[in-house]
Design an enzyme around this catalytic site. Structure first.
Site, short mmCIF file in Angstrom:
data_model
loop_
_atom_site.label_atom_id
_atom_site.label_comp_id
_atom_site.label_asym_id
_atom_site.label_seq_id
_atom_site.Cartn_x
_atom_site.Cartn_y
_atom_site.Cartn_z
N GLU A 29 -10.85 11.30 0.03
CA GLU A 29 -9.93 11.06 1.14
C GLU A 29 -10.68 10.86 2.46
OE1 GLU A 29 -6.59 10.56 1.38
OE2 GLU A 29 -6.72 10.38 -0.78
N CYS A 63 1.64 -4.09 -0.54
CA CYS A 63 2.09 -4.25 0.85
C CYS A 63 0.85 -4.28 1.75
CB CYS A 63 3.02 -3.10 1.24
SG CYS A 63 3.86 -3.39 2.80
N CYS A 103 5.32 -9.54 -1.56
CA CYS A 103 6.71 -9.06 -1.60
C CYS A 103 7.40 -9.47 -2.90
CB CYS A 103 7.48 -9.61 -0.39
SG CYS A 103 6.76 -9.12 1.18
N CYS A 113 6.97 -6.66 -5.24
CA CYS A 113 7.05 -5.31 -4.67
C CYS A 113 8.33 -4.61 -5.14
CB CYS A 113 7.03 -5.39 -3.15
SG CYS A 113 7.24 -3.77 -2.37
N CYS A 161 13.96 -3.73 1.37
CA CYS A 161 12.98 -3.73 2.47
C CYS A 161 13.60 -4.43 3.67
CB CYS A 161 11.70 -4.43 2.03
SG CYS A 161 10.50 -4.59 3.36
#
Ligand code: SF4
Length: 373
Positions: free
Chosen positions: A53, A209, A216, A219, A225
């Protein structure tokens, strides 16, 4: 997905996703299209999640992957990291940039050994009290490694949420950030699926995204959305307000021994820009480099050449670097220790923690022949 969803710009947008529908849609997509073979999974240990991370902040997976693999080979446990010299940690980080991350990681590992018996703590408060661990990183550790219901809000998640819910304003604004945290928290599912969801929403932002050319058409969030329905995907997230970065210009002195080709480096103080890394002696642009050489080494450079300037951009300023390569026939030694300076062979330089522009410059030097050298 119906084709008209991709082109619709005037009809009222469909109802937005709700906490009940958002996570299941992403989890279904993740099962088929998510990334399940990243080098930090499995084994998913708190230490490996934490290191990954921190490395993934401002850095893409493809860049991080080889660094992560080398890093956990060198420091397989938190205890190994805590007991390593900072120099060795910076060396493994060399080229990844944002070196404060490495210093904080190292310092935090030492604190975990001292204060938490070597185990990463399991509460948001204790994790965010450690250097370099913000709320989102803590949320990722707690959800991915400990299965706790905690939200994350990294750059990928911010992009998905601002588009999906047409959140206006630059996400770096405190009010916008607060709104996004509320959304992220509401959408995070229960502990049973939180680990998969956390990975899933990060993957969706990284692979579907995306910042440019989001996919899209494939997605799972497309049917509801809001930005897509309004034909405004490119407007989200709002960009950082423009500001011109100041420019600092410096000379970098490449002092080379004519005999051995060794180069003089000096170690930066532990904090600040490139803290703890080895760099070249640096002078303001108006200073006379030959004079500096005489004053600090009691020798005149025998040959000198100025290379083309190069720019390195930090978050807050541009650094214009003018390298001057100077060859010394005699290499004095008595001044170097006191000033934290040391002569290194070019090969040894490559094994030190050095910033990326210096690494590039050293590669360039290997192909430069200075007259008389
Ligand atoms: S539909 Fe497009 S803009 Fe909306 S979340 Fe999915 S990829 Fe992003």
């Amino acid at each position: 997905m119906p084709a008209d969803l991709l082109t619709c710009t005037t009809a009222a947008p469909p109802p937005a996703w709700t906490p009940d529908t958002f996570a299941p849609a992403i989890l279904n997509w993740f099962a088929q299209h998510g990334r399940h073979d990243l080098p930090w999974q499995p084994p998913t240990t708190p230490y490996r999640v934490w290191v990954s991370e921190i490395m993934l902040q401002q850095t893409q997976v493809a860049v991080v992957t080889p660094y992560f693999t080398r890093f956990v080979t060198q420091f397989p446990t938190l205890a190994a990291l805590a007991s390593a010299p900072l120099d060795a940690v910076l060396q493994q980080w060399s080229g990844l940039g944002y070196y404060a991350r490495a210093r904080h990681l190292h310092r935090a590992a030492q604190l975990v050994v001292k204060q938490h018996c070597g185990e990463l703590p399991t509460t948001l408060e204790q994790l965010t009290a450690l250097p370099g661990i913000g709320r989102s990183t803590a949320g990722a550790i707690l959800s991915l490694a400990y299965g706790q219901r905690q939200a994350i809000l990294d750059g990928n998640v911010k992009r998905v949420l601002t588009r999906c819910f047409t959140v206006t304003g630059w996400p770096g604004e405190p009010a916008v950030t607060a709104h996004l945290w509320t959304l992220a928290d509401q959408l995070t599912p229960s502990a049973a699926t939180v680990a998969a969801y956390t990975q899933a929403i990060m993957d969706l932002g990284a692979t579907c995204c995306t910042r440019a050319k989001p996919d899209c058409a494939h997605c799972p969030l497309a049917p509801r959305c809001q930005a897509l329905a309004l034909g405004q995907v490119a407007d989200y997230p709002a960009p950082r307000p423009r500001r011109d970065l100041p420019v600092r210009a410096v000379q970098w002195l490449v002092l080379r021994s004519a005999d051995t080709g060794a180069i003089l480096l000096q170690q930066r103080p532990p904090s600040g820009i490139w803290g703890g890394l080895w760099t070249l002696p640096e002078l303001p642009l108006e200073f006379d480099a030959a004079q500096w050489c005489l004053a600090h080494t009691a020798s005149q450079p025998d040959h000198s050449v100025t290379l083309a300037p190069r720019r390195h951009t930090f978050t807050h300023f541009h650094l214009d670097i003018w390298p001057i390569v100077m060859t010394l026939n005699t290499v004095p030694t008595q001044f170097t220790a006191a000033a934290g300076q040391q002569w290194f062979s070019v090969d040894d330089c490559q094994t030190l923690g050095i910033p990326a522009p210096l690494r590039r410059l050293l590669a360039e030097l290997s192909s430069i022949t200075i007259s008389g050298n």
